[in-house]
Each structure stands twice: as C-alpha cells, then as structure tokens.
Design a protein around this motif. Structure first.
Motif, PDB file in Angstrom:
ATOM      1  N   LEU A  52       0.828  -1.204   0.000  1.00  0.00           N
ATOM      2  CA  LEU A  52       0.000   0.000   0.000  1.00  0.00           C
ATOM      3  C   LEU A  52       0.865   1.256   0.000  1.00  0.00           C
ATOM      4  N   TYR A  53       1.935   1.244   0.771  1.00  0.00           N
ATOM      5  CA  TYR A  53       2.841   2.394   0.826  1.00  0.00           C
ATOM      6  C   TYR A  53       3.474   2.639  -0.535  1.00  0.00           C
ATOM      7  N   ALA A  54       3.993   1.556  -1.126  1.00  0.00           N
ATOM      8  CA  ALA A  54       4.613   1.672  -2.448  1.00  0.00           C
ATOM      9  C   ALA A  54       3.574   2.032  -3.506  1.00  0.00           C
ATOM     10  N   GLY A  55       2.388   1.442  -3.402  1.00  0.00           N
ATOM     11  CA  GLY A  55       1.333   1.724  -4.365  1.00  0.00           C
ATOM     12  C   GLY A  55       0.903   3.175  -4.347  1.00  0.00           C
ATOM     13  N   ALA A  56       0.853   3.765  -3.148  1.00  0.00           N
ATOM     14  CA  ALA A  56       0.492   5.180  -3.038  1.00  0.00           C
ATOM     15  C   ALA A  56       1.522   6.064  -3.726  1.00  0.00           C
ATOM     16  N   ILE A  57       2.792   5.697  -3.616  1.00  0.00           N
ATOM     17  CA  ILE A  57       3.858   6.463  -4.272  1.00  0.00           C
ATOM     18  C   ILE A  57       3.747   6.337  -5.786  1.00  0.00           C
ATOM     19  N   LEU A  58       3.512   5.118  -6.266  1.00  0.00           N
ATOM     20  CA  LEU A  58       3.373   4.906  -7.709  1.00  0.00           C
ATOM     21  C   LEU A  58       2.150   5.641  -8.262  1.00  0.00           C
ATOM     22  N   PHE A  60       0.872   8.355  -7.047  1.00  0.00           N
ATOM     23  CA  PHE A  60       1.241   9.775  -7.093  1.00  0.00           C
ATOM     24  C   PHE A  60       2.018  10.089  -8.365  1.00  0.00           C
ATOM     25  N   VAL A  61       2.974   9.238  -8.713  1.00  0.00           N
ATOM     26  CA  VAL A  61       3.773   9.460  -9.917  1.00  0.00           C
ATOM     27  C   VAL A  61       2.877   9.508 -11.152  1.00  0.00           C
ATOM     28  N   TYR A  62       1.958   8.562 -11.228  1.00  0.00           N
ATOM     29  CA  TYR A  62       1.065   8.508 -12.396  1.00  0.00           C
ATOM     30  C   TYR A  62       0.162   9.739 -12.454  1.00  0.00           C
ATOM     31  N   LEU A  63      -0.504  10.043 -11.343  1.00  0.00           N
ATOM     32  CA  LEU A  63      -1.454  11.152 -11.343  1.00  0.00           C
ATOM     33  C   LEU A  63      -0.781  12.495 -11.588  1.00  0.00           C
ATOM     34  N   SER A  64       0.409  12.677 -11.027  1.00  0.00           N
ATOM     35  CA  SER A  64       1.102  13.960 -11.167  1.00  0.00           C
ATOM     36  C   SER A  64       1.659  14.170 -12.566  1.00  0.00           C
ATOM     37  N   ARG A  65       1.943  13.073 -13.267  1.00  0.00           N
ATOM     38  CA  ARG A  65       2.553  13.189 -14.592  1.00  0.00           C
ATOM     39  C   ARG A  65       1.568  12.990 -15.732  1.00  0.00           C
ATOM     40  N   LYS A  66       0.524  12.245 -15.503  1.00  0.00           N
ATOM     41  CA  LYS A  66      -0.371  11.872 -16.593  1.00  0.00           C
ATOM     42  C   LYS A  66      -1.756  12.497 -16.506  1.00  0.00           C
ATOM     43  N   THR A  67      -2.052  13.218 -15.434  1.00  0.00           N
ATOM     44  CA  THR A  67      -3.364  13.822 -15.292  1.00  0.00           C
ATOM     45  C   THR A  67      -3.213  15.275 -14.850  1.00  0.00           C
ATOM     46  N   ALA A  68      -4.339  15.992 -14.859  1.00  0.00           N
ATOM     47  CA  ALA A  68      -4.358  17.385 -14.403  1.00  0.00           C
ATOM     48  C   ALA A  68      -4.831  17.484 -12.959  1.00  0.00           C
ATOM     49  N   CYS A  69      -4.776  16.383 -12.242  1.00  0.00           N
ATOM     50  CA  CYS A  69      -5.253  16.329 -10.852  1.00  0.00           C
ATOM     51  C   CYS A  69      -4.452  17.292  -9.975  1.00  0.00           C
ATOM     52  N   MET A  71      -2.744  17.768  -6.943  1.00  0.00           N
ATOM     53  CA  MET A  71      -2.220  16.753  -6.040  1.00  0.00           C
ATOM     54  C   MET A  71      -2.369  17.133  -4.567  1.00  0.00           C
ATOM     55  N   GLN A  72      -2.354  18.417  -4.266  1.00  0.00           N
ATOM     56  CA  GLN A  72      -2.551  18.817  -2.873  1.00  0.00           C
ATOM     57  C   GLN A  72      -3.969  18.478  -2.414  1.00  0.00           C
ATOM     58  N   LYS A  73      -4.948  18.795  -3.258  1.00  0.00           N
ATOM     59  CA  LYS A  73      -6.337  18.459  -2.925  1.00  0.00           C
ATOM     60  C   LYS A  73      -6.514  16.945  -2.865  1.00  0.00           C
ATOM     61  N   TYR A  74      -5.839  16.244  -3.761  1.00  0.00           N
ATOM     62  CA  TYR A  74      -5.902  14.775  -3.772  1.00  0.00           C
ATOM     63  C   TYR A  74      -5.398  14.204  -2.453  1.00  0.00           C
ATOM     64  N   ALA A  75      -4.221  14.650  -2.002  1.00  0.00           N
ATOM     65  CA  ALA A  75      -3.626  14.105  -0.776  1.00  0.00           C
ATOM     66  C   ALA A  75      -4.502  14.397   0.436  1.00  0.00           C
ATOM     67  N   ILE A  76      -5.078  15.592   0.499  1.00  0.00           N
ATOM     68  CA  ILE A  76      -5.925  15.937   1.637  1.00  0.00           C
ATOM     69  C   ILE A  76      -7.211  15.123   1.603  1.00  0.00           C
ATOM     70  N   ALA A 107       1.960   7.873   2.870  1.00  0.00           N
ATOM     71  CA  ALA A 107       2.791   7.874   1.667  1.00  0.00           C
ATOM     72  C   ALA A 107       2.294   8.922   0.685  1.00  0.00           C
ATOM     73  N   SER A 108       0.975   9.031   0.543  1.00  0.00           N
ATOM     74  CA  SER A 108       0.397  10.040  -0.353  1.00  0.00           C
ATOM     75  C   SER A 108       0.737  11.445   0.130  1.00  0.00           C
ATOM     76  N   GLN A 109       0.584  11.676   1.434  1.00  0.00           N
ATOM     77  CA  GLN A 109       0.884  13.007   1.979  1.00  0.00           C
ATOM     78  C   GLN A 109       2.355  13.357   1.812  1.00  0.00           C
ATOM     79  N   TRP A 110       3.230  12.397   2.064  1.00  0.00           N
ATOM     80  CA  TRP A 110       4.668  12.664   1.975  1.00  0.00           C
ATOM     81  C   TRP A 110       5.073  13.037   0.555  1.00  0.00           C
ATOM     82  N   CYS A 111       4.496  12.355  -0.431  1.00  0.00           N
ATOM     83  CA  CYS A 111       4.842  12.643  -1.831  1.00  0.00           C
ATOM     84  C   CYS A 111       4.442  14.059  -2.226  1.00  0.00           C
TER      85      CYS A 111
END
Length: 208
Positions: A52-58, A60-69, A71-76, A107-111
C-alpha cells in the motif's frame, strides 16, 4: 500538514499497539521478525502494508505526470477518507489492519507535501527535521550566517507543529479511542481552505 502527520503518528502508537504507521522502517524490520518467527498472518499483513505504501507512491507518480489532478487536494482528500475509515476499524482487531489505511495516507501526503521554498521537509515524521534544525543552528553559531538561522527556524517550526499534532492526538485518543482519527479532520479542512484561498488569489492575479 505537519499537525496531521504528528496527530496520526501518535494515533497509530496509542490506538494500534504502539505501531508507527507513518513510515516503513519499523514495518520492514517487523516483516523479517515475522518471517523468522513464522508468524505468517502478521507477515502477510505487513507485506500488504508495504504494498500500500509503495502503491500510493506509484499512484502519485502517475497522477502527477499523466493527469491534471490537483495533487494537494488529492492528498488531503485521501487523508480525510482515511481518517473516517480508521475510526471504523475495531480497536480489538489485529493492530496491523488498523495501520493499513495509514500506510496509504501517509505515503500520499509525503509525496505531495514534502517541503516548501528551497527546503525539503517531511510532514509525516521528524527525524530529518530534527537533524536539519541542529545542523543549521550549529552552522549559524559558527558562521553567523543569517541563511542558516532562517533554515534552523524553518525546520524548528516544522518540528513544533508536528508535535502540536502529537499533543492533540494524546488528548483525543485518551478521550475518544480509535474514533480520535476524526478529530484530525478539521486540520485537513483548514489545509484545504489555504489551498482554495491560494487558488483564488492566483486566479485574480492572472485575471488582472
């Protein structure tokens, strides 16, 4: 966000049998303990936590690079959903189960919330923040460099708010038990308010 990190770090220790859910150091060590002790149930749960920890990091990588999400609102949003989920996990179940949402949340918050300006500062644990505070303060004492004093103040401020979260968690956990996770929601809502305010200010500046 440091308040949230400190609150949930203490929450895990107080409500989930002194397990720390914000990082993976203890979990990785415990994986080997469980394996050598042939505790395959806890071993499987801790492997799930690692995933789950690793999955949250992965993610984050996908959403931050491939979408207009945003990320701050996402993590909260992840934090708030996790706080609600944590309050629904029974206190008498395997404590590692109670850590699983935390692994993904933290993991999501840290990223997303990993520093500001030129400083890289964790909002979910405090070891490096302590190190950077002491290093910068030591450099300032030797060189009287105002930049080092500014750095020391920044990291000391991160430590202060983190442990304000810890103190609040101690009170809430003693008062509400596992449901204390809900007490962190106002901090997450406040953080969302800062983000929306920043968006509005940016919009008006862009329009002007």
């Amino acid at each position: 966000m440091c308040v949230i990190g400190g609150f949930l770090g203490a929450y895990a220790l107080l409500c989930r049998a002194e397990n720390f859910g914000n990082a993976q150091t203890t979990n990785l060590i415990q994986i080997l303990f469980c394996l050598t002790g042939k505790n395959f149930v806890d071993f499987s749960l801790r492997i799930a936590g690692l995933a789950l920890y690793a999955g949250a990091i992965l993610l984050f990588v996908y959403l931050s690079r491939k979408t207009a999400c945003n990320m701050q609102k996402y993590a909260i949003t992840i934090d708030i959903a996790g706080m609600i989920l944590l309050s629904a996990i029974p206190a008498d179940c395997n404590p590692i189960i109670g850590l699983l949402p935390l692994f993904f949340m933290m993991a999501s918050q840290w990223c997303v919330f990993h520093g500001t300006d030129e400083y890289n500062s964790s909002t979910i644990f405090s070891t490096n923040n302590l190190k950077q505070t002491v290093l910068a303060f030591g450099e300032y004492l030797l060189q009287r460099d105002p930049k080092q004093l500014k750095k020391a103040k920044f990291f000391a401020n991160s430590l202060l708010w983190y442990h304000i979260g810890v103190a609040a968690s101690i009170f809430c956990c003693h008062a509400f038990g596992i449901h204390a996770s809900l007490c962190a929601i106002p901090a997450a809502v406040l953080a969302s308010g800062f983000i929306f305010y920043s968006d509005i200010v940016h919009l008006f500046r862009f329009s002007a």
